[in-house]
Design a protein around this motif. Structure first.
Motif, PDB file in Angstrom:
ATOM      1  N   THR A  75       0.850  -1.196   0.000  1.00  0.00           N
ATOM      2  CA  THR A  75       0.000   0.000   0.000  1.00  0.00           C
ATOM      3  C   THR A  75       0.885   1.246   0.000  1.00  0.00           C
ATOM      4  N   SER A  76       0.251   2.390  -0.092  1.00  0.00           N
ATOM      5  CA  SER A  76       0.976   3.668  -0.028  1.00  0.00           C
ATOM      6  C   SER A  76       0.896   4.281   1.370  1.00  0.00           C
ATOM      7  N   LEU A  77       0.528   3.502   2.368  1.00  0.00           N
ATOM      8  CA  LEU A  77       0.292   4.032   3.712  1.00  0.00           C
ATOM      9  C   LEU A  77       1.577   4.498   4.395  1.00  0.00           C
ATOM     10  N   LYS A  78       2.694   3.829   4.120  1.00  0.00           N
ATOM     11  CA  LYS A  78       3.983   4.155   4.737  1.00  0.00           C
ATOM     12  C   LYS A  78       3.911   4.121   6.280  1.00  0.00           C
ATOM     13  N   GLY A 126     -12.617   7.237  15.155  1.00  0.00           N
ATOM     14  CA  GLY A 126     -11.832   6.028  15.311  1.00  0.00           C
ATOM     15  C   GLY A 126     -12.536   4.790  14.783  1.00  0.00           C
ATOM     16  N   PHE A 127     -11.754   3.750  14.573  1.00  0.00           N
ATOM     17  CA  PHE A 127     -12.238   2.463  14.070  1.00  0.00           C
ATOM     18  C   PHE A 127     -11.610   1.382  14.938  1.00  0.00           C
ATOM     19  N   VAL A 128     -12.417   0.424  15.398  1.00  0.00           N
ATOM     20  CA  VAL A 128     -11.912  -0.597  16.318  1.00  0.00           C
ATOM     21  C   VAL A 128     -12.108  -1.991  15.729  1.00  0.00           C
ATOM     22  N   ILE A 129     -11.054  -2.797  15.826  1.00  0.00           N
ATOM     23  CA  ILE A 129     -11.072  -4.200  15.412  1.00  0.00           C
ATOM     24  C   ILE A 129     -11.062  -5.070  16.666  1.00  0.00           C
ATOM     25  N   PHE A 130     -12.095  -5.876  16.852  1.00  0.00           N
ATOM     26  CA  PHE A 130     -12.124  -6.864  17.929  1.00  0.00           C
ATOM     27  C   PHE A 130     -11.807  -8.223  17.323  1.00  0.00           C
ATOM     28  N   ASP A 131     -10.835  -8.922  17.909  1.00  0.00           N
ATOM     29  CA  ASP A 131     -10.322 -10.146  17.295  1.00  0.00           C
ATOM     30  C   ASP A 131      -9.949 -11.164  18.373  1.00  0.00           C
ATOM     31  N   ASP A 132      -9.924 -12.429  17.980  1.00  0.00           N
ATOM     32  CA  ASP A 132      -9.428 -13.522  18.809  1.00  0.00           C
ATOM     33  C   ASP A 132     -10.355 -13.831  19.984  1.00  0.00           C
ATOM     34  N   PHE A 133     -11.534 -14.330  19.655  1.00  0.00           N
ATOM     35  CA  PHE A 133     -12.402 -14.891  20.684  1.00  0.00           C
ATOM     36  C   PHE A 133     -13.361 -15.864  20.028  1.00  0.00           C
ATOM     37  N   MET A 134     -13.927 -16.740  20.840  1.00  0.00           N
ATOM     38  CA  MET A 134     -14.712 -17.831  20.264  1.00  0.00           C
ATOM     39  C   MET A 134     -15.737 -18.341  21.270  1.00  0.00           C
ATOM     40  N   LEU A 135     -16.676 -19.127  20.747  1.00  0.00           N
ATOM     41  CA  LEU A 135     -17.658 -19.862  21.543  1.00  0.00           C
ATOM     42  C   LEU A 135     -18.324 -18.956  22.583  1.00  0.00           C
ATOM     43  N   GLY A 136     -18.366 -19.417  23.839  1.00  0.00           N
ATOM     44  CA  GLY A 136     -19.067 -18.678  24.882  1.00  0.00           C
ATOM     45  C   GLY A 136     -18.423 -17.376  25.282  1.00  0.00           C
ATOM     46  N   GLU A 137     -17.222 -17.083  24.780  1.00  0.00           N
ATOM     47  CA  GLU A 137     -16.606 -15.790  25.066  1.00  0.00           C
ATOM     48  C   GLU A 137     -17.418 -14.634  24.467  1.00  0.00           C
ATOM     49  N   TRP A 138     -18.296 -14.978  23.530  1.00  0.00           N
ATOM     50  CA  TRP A 138     -19.158 -13.955  22.932  1.00  0.00           C
ATOM     51  C   TRP A 138     -19.981 -13.234  23.990  1.00  0.00           C
ATOM     52  N   TYR A 139     -20.440 -13.962  25.004  1.00  0.00           N
ATOM     53  CA  TYR A 139     -21.400 -13.370  25.939  1.00  0.00           C
ATOM     54  C   TYR A 139     -20.777 -12.236  26.748  1.00  0.00           C
ATOM     55  N   ASN A 140     -19.529 -12.403  27.162  1.00  0.00           N
ATOM     56  CA  ASN A 140     -18.874 -11.293  27.855  1.00  0.00           C
ATOM     57  C   ASN A 140     -18.658 -10.129  26.899  1.00  0.00           C
ATOM     58  N   PHE A 141     -18.184 -10.433  25.688  1.00  0.00           N
ATOM     59  CA  PHE A 141     -17.966  -9.355  24.724  1.00  0.00           C
ATOM     60  C   PHE A 141     -19.246  -8.562  24.491  1.00  0.00           C
ATOM     61  N   GLU A 142     -20.342  -9.268  24.218  1.00  0.00           N
ATOM     62  CA  GLU A 142     -21.596  -8.566  23.929  1.00  0.00           C
ATOM     63  C   GLU A 142     -22.052  -7.735  25.122  1.00  0.00           C
ATOM     64  N   TYR A 237      -9.425  -3.820   6.556  1.00  0.00           N
ATOM     65  CA  TYR A 237      -9.970  -3.074   7.688  1.00  0.00           C
ATOM     66  C   TYR A 237      -9.289  -1.711   7.817  1.00  0.00           C
ATOM     67  N   ILE A 238      -7.968  -1.724   7.717  1.00  0.00           N
ATOM     68  CA  ILE A 238      -7.220  -0.476   7.899  1.00  0.00           C
ATOM     69  C   ILE A 238      -7.474   0.484   6.746  1.00  0.00           C
ATOM     70  N   VAL A 239      -7.455  -0.024   5.508  1.00  0.00           N
ATOM     71  CA  VAL A 239      -7.710   0.844   4.367  1.00  0.00           C
ATOM     72  C   VAL A 239      -9.124   1.414   4.441  1.00  0.00           C
ATOM     73  N   TYR A 240     -10.102   0.582   4.818  1.00  0.00           N
ATOM     74  CA  TYR A 240     -11.470   1.085   4.966  1.00  0.00           C
ATOM     75  C   TYR A 240     -11.511   2.202   6.013  1.00  0.00           C
ATOM     76  N   ALA A 241     -10.871   1.953   7.154  1.00  0.00           N
ATOM     77  CA  ALA A 241     -10.890   2.943   8.221  1.00  0.00           C
ATOM     78  C   ALA A 241     -10.246   4.257   7.784  1.00  0.00           C
ATOM     79  N   MET A 242      -9.198   4.164   6.995  1.00  0.00           N
ATOM     80  CA  MET A 242      -8.480   5.369   6.583  1.00  0.00           C
ATOM     81  C   MET A 242      -9.183   6.117   5.435  1.00  0.00           C
ATOM     82  N   THR A 243     -10.173   5.497   4.832  1.00  0.00           N
ATOM     83  CA  THR A 243     -10.833   6.126   3.684  1.00  0.00           C
ATOM     84  C   THR A 243     -12.312   6.415   3.954  1.00  0.00           C
ATOM     85  N   HIS A 244     -12.773   6.136   5.156  1.00  0.00           N
ATOM     86  CA  HIS A 244     -14.179   6.398   5.501  1.00  0.00           C
ATOM     87  C   HIS A 244     -14.216   7.241   6.765  1.00  0.00           C
TER      88      HIS A 244
END
Length: 244
Positions: A75-78, A126-142, A237-244
């Motif tokens: 990319t040209s993000l540098k 700002g733009f936030v990426i939530f990553d690395d969770f599964m199964l019943g961990e959803w309930y705490n996140f939500e 995700y990053i390109v979208y965040a930087m262009t929206h």
């Protein structure tokens, strides 16, 4: 060029010896000072108080280094490629950085100040990426995201969403959790003012861990195609965040 990613990542993925994929790789992170702000894109990771088990630091710093190297090449993000930052949501310095990454939100319990900081960060672009969770961990996140963003609607994202065509055209969201092919990745988002015609402000990788795929892309732990997909998603995700 976009087409250069496959060859670049293939080189990364074949750089290390094959490993036993029956277990989970792990390395203890060595924390580094934050980079001083200079206007260049800097990867920002969110730290949170650990109440049950840790996870905010998983894949640090190799994941962000690998991702920034790839983005530097294609990319040209540098971006900064040899350093990154760690902030809390209530740190005013976070407002200088347009994209924030949260690892293991299944164990994320923000304070009231941190919840307010997240609201303020998103309101200011700002733009936030939530990553690395599964199964019943959803309930705490939500539960926690609804504390932080009362009234927000979490919506399922499909491949037609512009975030999956902001740099790479991603034709399929078929992806599985590292070392657990029975867990099919799911993608969700939150829109500004709950309006699908406005910008996406939060993206949620559930039953997925793109950070792990990127951290170990040079060590032979995971299939090359999964590492490719993780880099493509993160780049989009990053390109979208930087262009929206």
């Amino acid at each position: 060029m976009k087409t250069g990613l496959l060859s670049l990542l293939a080189g990364l993925a074949l750089a290390g010896p094959p490993a036993d994929a029956q277990g989970y790789p792990y390395r203890s992170p060595v924390f580094e000072p934050n980079l001083p702000y200079d206007g260049r894109f800097t990867f920002a990771r969110i730290r949170y108080t650990v109440y049950r088990r840790s996870g905010w630091e998983f894949d640090y710093p190799e994941m962000e280094r690998n991702l920034m190297r790839v983005m530097q090449e294609i990319t040209s993000l540098k971006p900064h490629t040899t350093g990154s930052n760690i902030h809390t949501f209530d740190d005013p310095e976070l407002l200088k950085y347009p994209v924030a990454y949260v690892s293991e939100p299944g164990y994320w319990i923000p304070s009231e100040a941190e919840a307010a900081g997240l609201r303020n960060y998103l309101a200011k672009g700002g733009f936030v990426i939530f990553d690395d969770f599964m199964l019943g961990e959803w309930y705490n996140f939500e539960s926690q995201i609804r504390r932080a963003l009362p009234g927000s609607r979490i919506v399922r994202l499909d491949v037609s969403h512009p975030v999956f065509d902001s740099f790479f055209r991603i034709p399929s969201l078929t992806m599985t959790y590292p070392n657990n092919p029975s867990l099919q990745a799911e993608f969700f988002g939150i829109y500004e003012n709950n309006d699908p015609n406005q910008r996406l402000i939060v993206v949620i990788n559930y039953n997925n861990d793109i950070g792990d795929y990127m951290e170990w892309s040079g060590d032979g732990w995971y299939p090359v195609n999964m590492s490719n997909d993780a880099y493509k998603l993160a780049t989009n995700y990053i390109v979208y965040a930087m262009t929206h």
